[in-house]
Design a protein around this motif. Structure first.
Motif, PDB file in Angstrom:
ATOM      1  N   GLY A  63      15.660  -6.674   3.616  1.00  0.00           N
ATOM      2  CA  GLY A  63      14.453  -5.866   3.369  1.00  0.00           C
ATOM      3  C   GLY A  63      14.269  -4.737   4.368  1.00  0.00           C
ATOM      4  N   VAL A  64      15.039  -4.761   5.461  1.00  0.00           N
ATOM      5  CA  VAL A  64      14.914  -3.675   6.443  1.00  0.00           C
ATOM      6  C   VAL A  64      15.450  -2.400   5.778  1.00  0.00           C
ATOM      7  N   TYR A  66      14.270  -1.113   3.145  1.00  0.00           N
ATOM      8  CA  TYR A  66      13.651  -1.070   1.814  1.00  0.00           C
ATOM      9  C   TYR A  66      12.154  -0.779   1.939  1.00  0.00           C
ATOM     10  N   ILE A  67      11.538  -1.391   2.957  1.00  0.00           N
ATOM     11  CA  ILE A  67      10.114  -1.166   3.204  1.00  0.00           C
ATOM     12  C   ILE A  67       9.993  -0.147   4.325  1.00  0.00           C
ATOM     13  N   ARG A  68       9.314   0.957   4.040  1.00  0.00           N
ATOM     14  CA  ARG A  68       9.114   1.959   5.096  1.00  0.00           C
ATOM     15  C   ARG A  68       7.621   2.072   5.370  1.00  0.00           C
ATOM     16  N   GLU A  71       5.259   5.283   4.827  1.00  0.00           N
ATOM     17  CA  GLU A  71       4.807   5.702   3.493  1.00  0.00           C
ATOM     18  C   GLU A  71       3.366   5.236   3.246  1.00  0.00           C
ATOM     19  N   ALA A  72       3.102   3.991   3.650  1.00  0.00           N
ATOM     20  CA  ALA A  72       1.780   3.422   3.387  1.00  0.00           C
ATOM     21  C   ALA A  72       0.700   4.039   4.253  1.00  0.00           C
ATOM     22  N   GLN A  76      -4.263   7.612   4.452  1.00  0.00           N
ATOM     23  CA  GLN A  76      -5.132   6.448   4.342  1.00  0.00           C
ATOM     24  C   GLN A  76      -6.461   6.700   5.033  1.00  0.00           C
ATOM     25  N   PRO A  77      -7.583   6.392   4.383  1.00  0.00           N
ATOM     26  CA  PRO A  77      -8.856   6.508   5.084  1.00  0.00           C
ATOM     27  C   PRO A  77      -8.908   5.474   6.210  1.00  0.00           C
ATOM     28  N   ALA A  78      -9.679   5.755   7.237  1.00  0.00           N
ATOM     29  CA  ALA A  78      -9.752   4.851   8.384  1.00  0.00           C
ATOM     30  C   ALA A  78     -10.242   3.472   7.961  1.00  0.00           C
ATOM     31  N   SER A  79      -9.700   2.443   8.607  1.00  0.00           N
ATOM     32  CA  SER A  79     -10.003   1.064   8.217  1.00  0.00           C
ATOM     33  C   SER A  79     -11.465   0.682   8.365  1.00  0.00           C
TER      34      SER A  79
END
Lengths: 95, 407
Positions: A63-64, A66-68, A71-72, A76-79
């Motif tokens: 999976g290394v 494959y997941i970056r 990207e996510a 993104q709005p602040a948590s």
């Protein structure tokens, strides 16, 4: 010999009874335990990689790449910010 | 208070069976969309004021208490920090706290109640009468409270990418060994509803699903008349976390199913990433009835989906009846098994002299033992699941969510 048969018979007898009554109890007293299933919201999972009986080195690195993570994190709005509907999010961002 | 009857100025409430606003005094009926939005906007200035602000204190006991003035009688209504609609304690008028659903806080959609209060109780009662192990006192329950509450939800679209390693047992000749399987893939979820109220646990709200989101209507305050409601109080952090948990559950389930030729499968490692489409986040109010009753000093809260009538609860069971029947059936099945196994095993062991026969006898005994253990394990898991469901129904948090409202 008879004792062994009795032990096996009681295991099988009480095991079956436990299974039957647990199923009846579940049907009787656990009402509406289903949650929305994946098929309600999606067409299902698309697998891009399938590797069977992998070695320990592959296992640890699977999976290394494959997941970056980056990207996510983009856009993104602040948590700790309260959620607002998309149109208002755009309004807030513009202002 | 929001919208009064045009014929007699009486109190209007939303009636789920006719899907119209009904006047409690003269019985006139109106469609919610018949009322002009400008009539409601006048009420925007009526804000809920913090109890601490009124008292000039900083008392932690008042942290979540707000005072709102009833537009009908001027009485003071005490509400919590997230309530958007309630009823006036003095005049009984349905009260919508407009400032809480104004402008950027305003929901976009609503699914109006379709199930009436009477129907909700009837559905629950009918279902209880079908339960074999439900005590008679519960079958004849007297509801302490039946409250219709609109729960705030965020409806999102998200993409999930994950790579998991599944651990399982594969048979190799006469023995079995542990093997690992890699699965990497993508999952797109569309119109996923996520509960937006911190007061209500996700475990409870998830079980209310599915809702038919296709029949959502543009939000109108009049749908709240006669019902309680809360506004969203979660952050983007909560939203991402909830979306990620749901996606992981679905992905892991599919990955385990995809691995064939292995038994006792479990997720060994998991790497994942969930991306929410922030350009399509929708805010909706979805309906649920909360029916509470007391049994042996414990409060039980039953949830009923206000659109579909789906009931969600774990019901306390008649333990004496359950265990008595289980033991009696266990004894009966033991006798039957004894008379079946006795001649078979005796014949097999008597004829076994060679090594291969004793091996096959051993295998038969092992298979019976494994079968009995499996039956016990599955049975006990099911009972534990029922107990967890009952605990959720008796949880103080859900009782609190319903109870802490103006009568």
């Amino acid at each position: 010999m008879n004792f062994l048969v009795l032990i096996l018979a009681s295991g099988l007898g009480f095991g079956t009874a436990c299974f039957i009554f647990a199923t009846l109890l579940s049907n009787s007293n656990d009402i509406g335990n289903s949650v929305g299933s994946a098929s309600t919201y999606s067409g299902g999972v698309v697998f891009d990689r399938r590797e069977d009986k992998i070695s320990s080195s592959v296992r640890d690195s699977f999976g290394v790449g494959y997941i970056r993570g980056d990207e996510a994190n983009r856009m993104q709005p602040a948590s700790d910010r309260m959620v607002v509907a998309s149109e208002r999010l755009r309004d807030q961002d513009e202002s | 208070m929001v919208t009064n009857c045009r014929n007699c100025a009486g109190r209007l409430v939303f009636d789920p069976s006719s899907q119209k606003l009904v006047c409690e005094s003269c019985g006139s009926m109106f469609k919610p969309e018949e009322f002009d939005i400008s009539e409601k906007e006048e009420l925007l200035d009526k804000k809920a004021v913090s109890m601490n602000q009124i008292q000039g204190t900083d008392d932690k006991d008042f942290m979540d208490c707000y005072v709102y003035t009833c537009a009908s009688c001027g009485g003071e209504i005490i509400i919590n920090g997230t309530e958007a609609s309630t009823a006036c304690i003095y005049c009984g008028n349905p009260a919508v706290v407009f400032s809480r659903i104004a402008r950027h806080k305003r929901p976009q959609y609503v699914i109006p109640f379709k199930i009436t209060k009477e129907e909700a109780v009837k559905i629950v009662r009918e279902r209880f009468w079908q339960g074999r192990f439900i005590p008679k006192e519960i079958k004849n329950f007297k509801a302490d409270n039946v409250r219709g509450i609109y729960i705030p939800y965020w409806i999102i679209d998200c993409d999930h990418k994950a790579a998991v390693v599944v651990k399982g047992q594969v048979s190799s000749g006469k023995s079995s060994r542990t093997a690992y399987f890699g699965r990497a893939g993508r999952l797109k979820l569309r119109d996923l509803p996520l509960d937006a109220s911190k007061m209500l646990s996700d475990a409870s709200s998830q079980r209310l699903e599915p809702f038919n989101l296709r029949v959502m209507k543009p939000f109108d305050e009049d749908y709240l008349l006669g019902f309680y409601s809360n506004i969203s109080d979660i952050t983007y952090g909560h939203l991402r976390n909830a979306a990620s948990i749901r996606c992981e559950e679905y992905f892991n389930e599919a990955a385990l199913k995809d691995v064939s030729g292995a038994s006792r499968k479990s997720i060994y490692t998991s790497k994942s990433q969930t991306s929410i489409d922030y350009n399509n986040v929708r805010y909706a109010m979805l309906p649920a009835w909360f029916v509470t009753y007391e049994f042996k000093g414990k409060h039980n809260t039953i949830l009923v989906n206000g659109q579909t009538g789906k009931i969600v609860c774990g019901v306390p069971w008649n333990k004496v009846k359950f265990f008595a029947l289980l033991i009696l059936t266990g004894i009966a099945l033991t006798v039957v098994s004894y008379f079946i196994l006795n001649p078979i095993l005796n014949a097999l062991f008597a004829s076994s002299s060679g090594r291969s026969s004793s091996n096959s006898n051993g295998k038969l005994v092992a298979a019976i033992v494994m079968g009995a253990i499996s039956l016990f394990t599955i049975g006990i898991r099911k009972i534990v699941k029922v107990i967890k469901s009952i605990e959720l129904t008796q949880a103080y948090s859900i009782f609190n969510f319903v109870k802490k409202r103006q009568e």
